[in-house]
Design an enzyme around this catalytic site. Sequence first.
Site, PDB file in Angstrom:
ATOM      1  N   THR A 163      42.075  34.677  55.338  1.00  0.00           N
ATOM      2  CA  THR A 163      40.680  34.710  54.960  1.00  0.00           C
ATOM      3  C   THR A 163      40.400  33.216  54.933  1.00  0.00           C
ATOM      4  OG1 THR A 163      40.919  36.767  53.779  1.00  0.00           O
ATOM      5  CG2 THR A 163      39.259  35.280  52.895  1.00  0.00           C
ATOM      6  N   GLY A 207      44.280  37.040  50.189  1.00  0.00           N
ATOM      7  CA  GLY A 207      44.428  38.454  49.839  1.00  0.00           C
ATOM      8  C   GLY A 207      44.390  38.647  48.338  1.00  0.00           C
TER       9      GLY A 207
HETATM   10  N1  GLY Z   1      40.510  40.955  53.043  1.00  0.00           N
HETATM   11  C1  GLY Z   1      40.872  40.390  51.822  1.00  0.00           C
HETATM   12  C2  GLY Z   1      39.878  40.596  50.755  1.00  0.00           C
HETATM   13  O1  GLY Z   1      38.703  40.744  51.044  1.00  0.00           O
HETATM   14  O2  GLY Z   1      40.250  40.655  49.610  1.00  0.00           O
END
Ligand code: GLY
Length: 572
Positions: free
Chosen positions: A383, A476
């Site tokens: 991310t 995450g």
């Molecule tokens: N894809 C990771 C989150 O949005 O927590």
Amino acid sequence: MNYFLNRNNKSFLLLILTSIFFISSSCVQGTLGQNVSDEYYNGMVVCAYPDAAQVGLNILKRGGNAVDAAVAVQFALEVTHPEAGNIGGGGFMVFRSAKGETNTLDFREKAPADASQNMYLDSAGNVVPGMSISTHISSGVPGSVDGMIEAHRKYGHLKWADLVQPAIDLARNGFKITNRLAGDLNHTGNEFKKLNPGASYLLKDGGWKEADLLVQEDLAKTLEQIRDKGRAGFYDGIVADQIVDEMKNGKGMITKTDLQNYHSVWRNALTGTYKGYKIITMPPPSSGGVALLQLLQMVEKYPLKRWGFNRDSTVQLMVEAERRVYADRSKYLGDPDFYKVPVDSLLRPGYNASRMSNFTWGKATPSTDIQPGKIAGYESDQTTHYSIVDREGNAVSITTTLNDSFGSKIFVKGAGFLLNDEMDDFSSKPGFPNMFGLVGGKANSIQPNKRMLSSMTPTIIEKDGKLFMIVGTPGGSTIITSVFQTILNVIEFNQSMQQAVSSKRLHHQWLPDEVDMEKDAIDSVSRVKLEQKGYRIVGRGPSGRVDAILKTKWNYYEGGADPRGDDTKLGW
Ligand code: GLY
């Protein structure tokens, strides 16, 4: 001047001005322990890739505000940071204007209209391994382009086309890749080949190496559609057709109607306090804001400053708070448009105090003894977060994601961008862990058009009614705990912004019952004490990529760019 000052007054004024100059510069240098040239007065950008940071800084210098710079950085990261920068994913923005107005924008992906609760289960009701990751059917409807358009429509100052153009230039002319990006591309090359048969996107014969030029002509054309047609350049027309064709070819679910129906949502910021600081953060469908405020409430009454950074008592308290908060997350957090998320109850101070009442210093509380409270993974780092402040003091904190590294690793043929595999952030089945080891239930079950729960925690902090910090990270499930620790590092342990970002981190998320720690996060004495109390400590690689900005006492901006990645801080 002459009219007002006689000669003596002039000398006095000169003396005062000279003293102010020397006092202020020595304070800045001496107290913060670093050169004043690393701090900036007019604005700052901290993000995951040097070329994207430069794009953001150029926009600020041209008179763009923080939102203008954010839009330009978002598109530049799509080009330069394909692991996570995106137009095929989604994210959240927390905004605070120079005057103190706050707002948040939810441009999180949504489940397609044809999605259903049991779509990842086989006929026996078991989760089909891997089905919600790296498949066409793992993609949610992308929100990033609509998010940028909305943010710009409401707060932007410069012309839209001028904000997209730098990314087009980077895609068409290419940019020199870092050693880390070369490694990431080479590492993922076989999966790109497997998932995109016959295609050469992001592949290079003989492999990538540092300083190779990465040119993305298809992506440049897609960005031109967005530059010229705005929303229609992505959710309608050629690019939408390319997305739908990709879905049809790969048995995905996203339809033209899903794309046309996608809209980001403005939501009131979630706010709380910690020792007099005001925390402004993201409400659901992020779990991050609620969890961060719960964690801060749970530790607030304890003398962390006296115990010290990452000492055994500090770690024990943080871990026990995290255990309880992640248990609550599993039951109560989801998309507020589909499920009544009990935010007020979870943030009642009495509730969080009662959650800590069965914590004892003598031994670890087993996670089996902790269930979600009664109220009225493991990480892919991929991310990405960026923090921006402009000359006026408007601040933007954006976290955006494709979920996994390079998302689903499936790109839209002819359009040159990767799709997310965000559907894995839903709970495929109650109690079944997702790729981050997070479990969930009804609140985060799959429903058509619902947003999957996120841990992204873009946050802005005020002190005495003024901007104090902008912070966020990828990572995450560890996002929440990394933001939590970075805030404590500054407020409790007096670390500079860069130190707070660079400091070693640890993480607990209720299940599995283990404390994940970066190498050398704690000293050996603290470690032994914790292990004797029953804490299972597990080593892990780098945790998160925090990118943050602190406003110092002297009204300068000090950046913290995470040394765990290619993260870069630039200011002026
Ligand atoms: N894809 C990771 C989150 O949005 O927590």
